[in-house]
Motif scaffolding. Structure first.
Motif, PDB file in Angstrom:
ATOM      1  N   UNK A 104       0.830  -1.211   0.000  1.00 18.28           N
ATOM      2  CA  UNK A 104       0.000   0.000   0.000  1.00 18.28           C
ATOM      3  C   UNK A 104       0.866   1.263   0.000  1.00 18.28           C
ATOM      4  N   UNK A 106       2.333   2.340   2.429  1.00 18.56           N
ATOM      5  CA  UNK A 106       2.195   3.012   3.722  1.00 18.56           C
ATOM      6  C   UNK A 106       3.513   2.967   4.476  1.00 18.56           C
ATOM      7  N   UNK A 130      -0.845   8.688  -6.507  1.00 18.76           N
ATOM      8  CA  UNK A 130      -2.270   8.848  -6.210  1.00 18.76           C
ATOM      9  C   UNK A 130      -3.105   7.947  -7.125  1.00 18.76           C
ATOM     10  N   UNK A 133      -2.873   4.505  -5.804  1.00 20.84           N
ATOM     11  CA  UNK A 133      -3.679   4.341  -4.593  1.00 20.84           C
ATOM     12  C   UNK A 133      -5.155   4.215  -4.921  1.00 20.84           C
ATOM     13  N   UNK A 137      -6.576  -0.850  -3.003  1.00 20.15           N
ATOM     14  CA  UNK A 137      -7.204  -0.438  -1.761  1.00 20.15           C
ATOM     15  C   UNK A 137      -7.030  -1.515  -0.701  1.00 20.15           C
ATOM     16  N   UNK A 138      -7.378  -1.153   0.513  1.00 21.65           N
ATOM     17  CA  UNK A 138      -7.080  -2.041   1.634  1.00 21.65           C
ATOM     18  C   UNK A 138      -8.308  -2.197   2.524  1.00 21.65           C
ATOM     19  N   UNK A 140      -8.960  -3.269   6.413  1.00 26.59           N
ATOM     20  CA  UNK A 140      -8.124  -3.409   7.597  1.00 26.59           C
ATOM     21  C   UNK A 140      -8.618  -4.514   8.516  1.00 26.59           C
ATOM     22  N   UNK A 146     -10.490   1.056  12.385  1.00 28.06           N
ATOM     23  CA  UNK A 146     -10.244   1.491  11.007  1.00 28.06           C
ATOM     24  C   UNK A 146     -11.298   2.471  10.520  1.00 28.06           C
ATOM     25  N   UNK A 159     -15.461   9.749   1.595  1.00 26.03           N
ATOM     26  CA  UNK A 159     -14.156  10.409   1.577  1.00 26.03           C
ATOM     27  C   UNK A 159     -13.327  10.066   0.337  1.00 26.03           C
ATOM     28  N   UNK A 160     -13.302   8.811  -0.114  1.00 23.40           N
ATOM     29  CA  UNK A 160     -12.541   8.529  -1.351  1.00 23.40           C
ATOM     30  C   UNK A 160     -12.930   9.443  -2.506  1.00 23.40           C
ATOM     31  N   UNK A 162     -13.961  12.493  -2.242  1.00 22.65           N
ATOM     32  CA  UNK A 162     -13.433  13.846  -2.006  1.00 22.65           C
ATOM     33  C   UNK A 162     -11.961  13.911  -2.365  1.00 22.65           C
ATOM     34  N   UNK A 163     -11.256  12.798  -2.123  1.00 25.91           N
ATOM     35  CA  UNK A 163      -9.820  12.790  -2.412  1.00 25.91           C
ATOM     36  C   UNK A 163      -9.586  12.615  -3.910  1.00 25.91           C
ATOM     37  N   UNK A 164     -10.448  11.841  -4.554  1.00 30.29           N
ATOM     38  CA  UNK A 164     -10.335  11.622  -6.005  1.00 30.29           C
ATOM     39  C   UNK A 164     -11.606  12.158  -6.659  1.00 30.29           C
ATOM     40  N   UNK A 210     -15.850   1.268   1.739  1.00 26.23           N
ATOM     41  CA  UNK A 210     -14.869   2.329   1.514  1.00 26.23           C
ATOM     42  C   UNK A 210     -13.792   1.860   0.543  1.00 26.23           C
ATOM     43  N   UNK A 214     -13.629   3.495  -4.916  1.00 28.19           N
ATOM     44  CA  UNK A 214     -12.905   4.027  -6.069  1.00 28.19           C
ATOM     45  C   UNK A 214     -12.828   3.016  -7.199  1.00 28.19           C
TER      46      UNK A 214
END
Lengths: 382, 335
Positions: A104, A106, A130, A133, A137-138, A140, A146, A159-160, A162-164, A210, A214
């Motif tokens: 990942x 991380x 990005x 990513x 995906x992961x 947890x 998580x 949220x994904x 918003x980031x993408x 989650x 994406x």
């Protein structure tokens, strides 16, 4: 065999993994284009080559001096094919979760490469990272930590986006989140609830939603069910299988429960102390294990049938797992292995098809890092 | 409320190995069947039931909705609003002049027109308590805000990024912790000639931020280790997003608690500094000055101490209650 290196340096002990077709992207645009290219089913999508992660051990308050390293992952190579599930098993502390974090990005790998569609993701940054990513995906392990306790489910799954933002236009996000809740079997009305209002299994479904948001190609599952009740484990595993078919996902499934790994995996890799001990199809590993460690692990699996249990041989390992900061020379498993000889202390066994099985057409002919590999059916033995 | 539906995804195909799985599968099917019976409205094809029409909610909107109904928040908010108003317009509730004193009235108790009595200089205690709010509330609120903002930003960043910056910041806080407050105040404030509250506030922020910084650093380090921060990073979230969306809301509670308690300490510290002659100087009126002046006469004329001290206590209590209410509202588990 004389040139086989000692254990001091992490080396690629996997001589026969396939050559990686790398993509030399000069610009980030080219890298992103390569990352977004489709991959045929059955083709390798993620290729790990000689991956190493050493955590430095330091001493001193102001001036830190490195006095050693915990060799959490010490030279691991494998391929993940499009559409398959690769299970990784091994006991606690063998480096499974570190592998997940490295894939990942991380954690920063100490050495080695992770090729995603020919791009070495350990060296990517910015836009290209990005884009990776988005596609890896992961899920947890612990559904209780998580999910952010102060975000609504709608915010967590949204949220994904918003980031993408390119994945979903702003107006459609809420609908997408509700669709995702529906896909993982949760009521879309729960969008405004908080994680603490859900049970463990439901939380893990939120985590899966989650991860799916994406539309990734690979999902890395780091012990996704080990924190759940057995009955809920089955529900979550079945959901994951259903989603794999529906969205054409590739899974890297990390677990220590051998039964679950067998149930979901197409291929299985067995890890011990930062190295891969044995890797093959689930039939090869479970019915025809050739590495003593795999045999010992399998002999510890509970068998529900009392009569079968009677005749079964249990291999009980003595001693503890050696410290990954100071692993044994040669074969890592030799300190607990009943077959260990001098050769095991001197030569690192390569992860290759054992010589005695090379020309045979048996399920035992799969990669096993043991000098004295031999078949032993510990599961069905009577 | 029907339980969320857990659909049966078909029985697990039990294999030779999977003894546990076989058991699990049958259990899962039973469970799913049971739940489907319990919640008939939640069928698999039911789709979103009224979902799309419900407005999207977030932590902050939920917190505000919660606060508006919380009597503790309403009472403390009204007290603080009242304090702010009398700080801005003290003449609205008193017609007297805090500096209009007559020694003939020194230490006299309550009398018509002077409900709180007179102080040692013969000034009206009621008028002085009202006028004293401005300096005291300004010092308390501004010093707390300054300390909280500076301390949590520096401590939070140090905790989040770690490494060299964390080491440097930690050593700097150690240096500041070693400075005795009163001695530091005597040295630093004695060179200031200005007679406003700002040097005093600046001094309190300078010496106060390391305390909040330590707390913020610790709670950020705790929060950043949670999997949800890793999950956000795995999604490609920027550092700013991880800090603001994930870490800050989960790390702010201890900062709120300590900062609201410290507010009272700052008002009292202002009094100590004023008593030593380096804080606010007459003719500035403040509760701190009056409390320290009256404390010597507590046996003869307790009213001189009790009224400004009571005002201070109510103010501190209001801020602590406000901080508690905000902290609780930001924790969805307590709703």
């Amino acid at each position: 065999m004389a040139e086989v290196p000692k254990n001091d340096e992490p080396t690629d002990a996997t001589p026969n993994v396939s050559e990686v077709e790398t993509v030399d992207a000069e610009t980030p645009e080219e890298a992103v284009a390569a990352i977004e290219a489709p991959v045929e089913r059955g083709e390798p999508i993620l290729q790990v080559r000689n991956l190493v992660k050493h955590f430095p051990l330091t001493q001193g308050v102001i001036v830190k001096r490195q006095i050693g390293a915990v060799k959490a992952v010490d030279g691991i190579s494998f391929d993940l094919y499009q559409g398959e599930t690769l299970g990784i098993v091994g006991e606690s502390g063998c480096g499974k979760s570190t592998v997940a974090k490295l894939l990942m990005t991380l954690e920063q790998a100490t050495a080695g490469e992770v090729f995603y569609k020919g791009q070495d993701i350990t060296k990517l940054s910015g836009r290209a990272l990005k884009a990776v990513r988005r596609n890896i995906q992961m899920v947890f392990q612990d559904p209780y930590t998580s999910l952010n306790p102060r975000m609504t489910v709608g915010d967590i799954i949204g949220e994904p986006f918003e980031i993408h933002p390119e994945v979903a236009p702003k107006g459609s996000r809420r609908q997408k989140v509700q669709d995702l809740l529906d896909v993982v079997g949760l009521n879309p009305e729960y969008i405004n609830r908080y994680p603490h209002q859900f049970s463990g299994g439901q939380r893990q479904r939120i985590g899966i939603a989650r991860g799916l948001a994406l539309n990734p190609e690979i999902i890395i599952c780091d012990e996704p069910v080990s924190a759940l009740d057995v009955s809920v484990q089955a529900q979550v595993i079945n959901l994951m299988e259903k989603l794999q078919d529906e969205f054409n996902l590739s899974y890297l499934f990390i677990a220590h429960d051998l039964s679950i790994v067998r149930h979901i995996s197409d291929r299985v890799g067995v890890m011990y102390l930062g190295k891969m001990a044995e890797i093959g199809s689930d039939e090869q590993i479970y019915d025809h294990p050739t590495h003593p460690y795999t045999q010992a692990l399998l002999s510890a699996v509970p068998v529900p049938d009392p009569e079968a249990r009677e005749g079964r041989e249990r291999i009980i390992l003595t001693g503890d797992v050696p410290s990954p900061a100071n692993p044994p020379s040669g074969c890592r498993f030799r300190t607990r292995c009943w077959k260990a000889q001098d050769k095991c202390a001197q030569e690192v066994p390569l992860l290759a098809i054992p010589e005695r099985f090379v020309d045979q057409d048996t399920p035992a002919a799969h990669e096993s890092a043991c000098h004295f590999a031999e078949e032993k059916d510990v599961v069905h033995a009577a | 409320m029907p339980e969320p539906h857990e659909p049966a995804e078909g029985a697990v195909a039990g294999t030779g190995m999977g003894g546990a799985m076989d058991l699990a599968a049958s259990e899962a099917t039973t469970l799913a069947a049971g739940e489907a019976g319990a919640g008939p409205g939640a069928g698999p094809g039911g789709g979103p039931r009224g979902g799309p029409s419900a407005p999207a909610r977030s932590l902050w909107s939920d917190a505000w909705r919660d606060l508006r109904r919380n009597p503790v928040f309403l009472v403390s908010g009204l007290i603080i609003l009242f304090l702010v108003l009398i700080s801005l317009w003290p003449s609205a509730i008193t017609s007297g002049d805090p500096l209009d004193c007559d020694l003939a009235n020194a230490q006299k108790g309550s009398s018509p027109g002077h409900p709180f009595g007179f102080n040692g200089q013969g000034c009206d205690v009621y008028t002085r308590t009202v006028y004293g709010a401005r300096a005291s509330v300004t010092v308390g609120v501004c010093a707390t805000l300054g300390v909280a903002v500076l301390g949590s930003v520096l401590g939070g960043l140090a905790g989040f990024f770690g490494g060299v910056w964390d080491a440097i910041l930690s050593r700097i806080t150690d240096v500041f912790f070693a400075i005795p407050v009163v001695l530091g105040g005597l040295v630093l404030l004695s060179v200031v000639t200005s007679n406003t509250v700002w040097p005093v506030i600046g001094f309190m922020v300078l010496l106060g931020w390391p305390q909040i910084s330590r707390i913020a650093r610790g709670s950020v380090i705790t929060a950043k280790q949670h999997d949800y921060v890793q999950a956000a990073r795995a999604l490609g979230a920027s550092n700013a997003r991880m800090l603001l969306r994930h870490i800050a809301p989960n790390a702010v509670a201890p900062v709120i608690v300590v900062a609201t308690i410290a507010l009272g300490t700052y008002i009292a510290l202002e009094a100590t500094l004023s008593y030593l002659g380096v804080g606010l100087k007459p003719p500035t009126v403040s509760w701190g000055i009056d409390i320290s002046a009256a404390s010597q006469y507590i046996r003869n004329a307790p009213h001189m101490l009790l009224w400004p001290a009571g005002a201070l206590a109510v103010t501190v209590l209001a801020f602590i209650m406000l901080g508690d209410a905000v902290r609780d509202a930001l924790d969805p588990k307590l709703r």
